[in-house]
Design an enzyme around this catalytic site. Structure first.
Site, short mmCIF file in Angstrom:
data_model
loop_
_atom_site.label_atom_id
_atom_site.label_comp_id
_atom_site.label_asym_id
_atom_site.label_seq_id
_atom_site.Cartn_x
_atom_site.Cartn_y
_atom_site.Cartn_z
N GLY A 142 5.66 51.87 27.13
CA GLY A 142 5.09 51.16 25.65
C GLY A 142 5.97 51.82 24.72
N GLY B 160 6.29 53.04 20.15
CA GLY B 160 5.21 53.47 19.01
C GLY B 160 5.89 53.97 17.76
N MET C 237 6.22 56.77 16.92
CA MET C 237 6.46 58.31 17.09
C MET C 237 7.36 58.31 18.35
SD MET C 237 5.02 60.35 14.90
CE MET C 237 5.04 62.06 15.81
N GLY C 238 7.36 57.42 19.26
CA GLY C 238 8.30 57.40 20.26
C GLY C 238 7.91 56.31 21.34
N VAL D 31 6.74 55.49 25.75
CA VAL D 31 6.18 56.29 27.09
C VAL D 31 6.95 55.59 28.14
CG1 VAL D 31 4.15 56.59 28.23
CG2 VAL D 31 3.92 56.67 25.83
N LYS E 294 5.98 60.75 27.76
CA LYS E 294 6.00 60.48 26.34
C LYS E 294 7.05 61.27 25.61
CE LYS E 294 3.15 60.00 22.24
NZ LYS E 294 1.76 59.85 21.68
N ASP F 233 -7.78 57.50 16.02
CA ASP F 233 -7.22 56.18 16.37
C ASP F 233 -7.66 55.63 17.52
OD1 ASP F 233 -5.39 53.93 15.74
OD2 ASP F 233 -3.66 54.76 17.00
#
Length: 516
Positions: free
Chosen positions: A76, A78, A80-81, A83, A98, A193
């Protein structure tokens, strides 16, 4: 960051593989190969072609981070970075790795937030929180976070497939999330979140061969925040005009950029519970701003009005609406309070509510023919049982021997027996049939257990012959309660005391007097 795909996939048997660096193709992995095989040309890990295509040219595939985590697939991405699925060779396990984006690493604030997430998650030990294994910095300066790799699916994937969940399953999943939040809030951490994609449904093995249990774990504390640092960080975010979170599950105070506390997570979890039992979230729209405005101002429609066919208990509806209160003061103050309210409501649920999710019924039904095995007693317990049985058998043999020996001795002393029996004019009721234990003749004196040779004084208190006398049938021979004070059918005109029974011989005392 989307975490719903943090599921363990197949090892790649039967699929073509490729080196991400040089593009050399390799045949499918054989049964003798290990979890990871390296390309002899570039030294990169050989990965599946399907994983390379799904990563869209991600340069991290095939690399080894910090000389310990070999990346084989991307799970995955996102803001921020990303995974990745990685193999940790020293520990011989798969992990979810991550890695923070490199451009974010140079930003001091973003790096501090990432490190804060790692530290906050490392403090959480609840079984309903994803486990953190390691945190560090790679050779190129990027930071990483190694976590357990889960097998299963996210709640978002479950809802996308089934739309609405059984009432008891919805409560069960929320209870697991609340268990995780209770620990996090106690340690000053709020998630900020919570959404179905960040709640992962995974199965854990049960004891005794029982079917696996499905539990809910909270993932991705990517924007989690320590409450003690909330004021300073929120000031910067508000000035920049940035609101963190997912609008569909955002609390009113979060949508306004206000200071948050644990009750913001309570609201978000209330939105998730609303969606699980009704099939839709309380507020939805294509425009994120519209959804945020409704969270702030619009009162949600009661769940029972949205899905009357779901048979939502009124007590559960009241708990959901309380969690969705606009003012944090009106919500449950803590995750523990939310848990207690759910427990009280569930005790009043009607028995007609299903207790097992449709996805699990077939698996549980197949295991019905294999009940839980009976636990075998311990070796010590089995030895005690055998010892008890042996002692009881020996005791029975000794008692019978004492009775036989006493009868033989009494038969060899007729004078004492006649004196003992004829001292008073005692009338005995003749039995209609002989005793099942010891047959007595008409000339034989009545038996009394008190006349047995007993060496220890405390043994006399253990024999209550009066209870045996009262329990005899009416037509049976009456045995005196005490051989020294015999009971007669007609009261004697003159009260005399019978002589004491003959003393036990030294031989019998020495042989049986120590028996307990």
């Amino acid at each position: 960051m989307h975490s719903g795909t943090w599921a363990r996939s197949a090892a790649g048997e039967g699929e073509l593989r490729v080196c991400p660096a040089c593009g050399t193709e390799y045949p499918p992995a054989g049964p003798q190969e290990g979890p990871v095989t390296f390309c002899p040309n570039e030294g990169y890990a050989i990965v599946r072609k399907a994983d390379v295509a799904a990563a869209h040219g991600d340069i991290m595939l095939g690399r080894t981070v910090a000389q310990r985590y070999t990346i084989v697939a991307r799970l995955g991405t996102g803001s921020m970075g990303a995974v990745y699925r990685a193999w940790q060779d020293r520990m011989a396990r798969w992990v979810a790795l991550k890695i923070m984006r490199y451009d974010r690493t140079v930003d001091a604030e973003s790096r501090a937030r990432f490190e804060r997430e790692a530290r906050s998650m490392s403090q959480l030990q609840s079984p309903h929180t994803v486990t953190v294994y390691d945190f560090g910095e790679a050779e190129d300066g990027s930071v990483y976070l190694a976590m357990e790799l889960l097998e299963g699916e996210s709640l978002g994937q479950r809802l996308a497939r089934e739309k609405r969940l059984p009432i008891r399953d919805a409560v069960h999943f929320v209870r697991g999330a609340l268990t995780s939040l209770a620990e996090a809030h106690t340690k000053g951490i709020i998630h900020r979140d919570l959404k179905p994609d960040n709640l992962f449904l995974t199965e854990v093995p049960d004891v005794g061969g029982a079917p696996s249990r499905e539990v809910c774990k909270i993932l991705d504390f990517g924007i989690a925040k320590l409450i003690r640092d909330e004021r300073a960080i929120d000031a910067l975010e508000t000035q920049a005009g940035t609101v963190f979170g997912t609008p569909r599950y955002m609390s009113p105070e979060q949508a306004q950029g206000l200071r948050l506390d644990a009750r913001s997570d309570i609201y978000s979890l209330g939105v998730i519970l609303y969606q699980m039992v009704t099939g839709i979230p309380p507020f939805d729209d294509e425009e994120a701003v519209v959804v945020m405005a409704r969270h702030i101002k619009t009162k949600p429609v009661p769940p029972r009005d949205i899905a009357p066919e779901a048979e939502i208990p009124p007590s559960l509806e009241r708990i959901i609406l309380r969690a969705l209160a606009k003012d944090p003061i009106d919500r449950p103050a803590t995750a523990e309070a939310f848990l207690l309210a759910l427990d009280a409501a569930e005790r009043g649920f009607p028995a007609s509510l299903p207790t097992v999710a449709p996805a699990l019924r077939q698996r549980l039904a197949s295991s019905a023919s294999h009940p839980l095995p009976t636990l075998a007693p311990s070796v010590l317990r089995r030895r005690r049982r055998w010892l008890t049985a042996i002692l009881l058998f020996i005791s029975a043999v000794l008692i019978v021997g004492v009775i036989v020996l006493w009868r033989d001795r009494m038969a060899s002393k007729p004078d004492a027996a006649s004196t003992f029996a004829g001292e008073e004019d005692i009338v005995f009721e003749e039995p209609t049939e002989p005793s099942p234990v010891v047959a007595q003749s008409a000339n034989e004196p009545p038996l009394s257990l008190d006349s047995l040779p007993i060496a220890e004084e405390h043994e006399k208190s253990k024999i209550d012959t009066s209870k045996r006398t009262s329990s005899k049938p009416k037509n049976s021979t009456e045995i005196p309660a005490n051989s020294r004070e015999p009971t007669a059918a007609t009261p004697p005109t003159e009260e005399t005391s019978p002589p004491p029974p003959p003393a036990p011989t030294p031989t019998s005392s020495k042989r049986y007097g120590l028996f307990d």
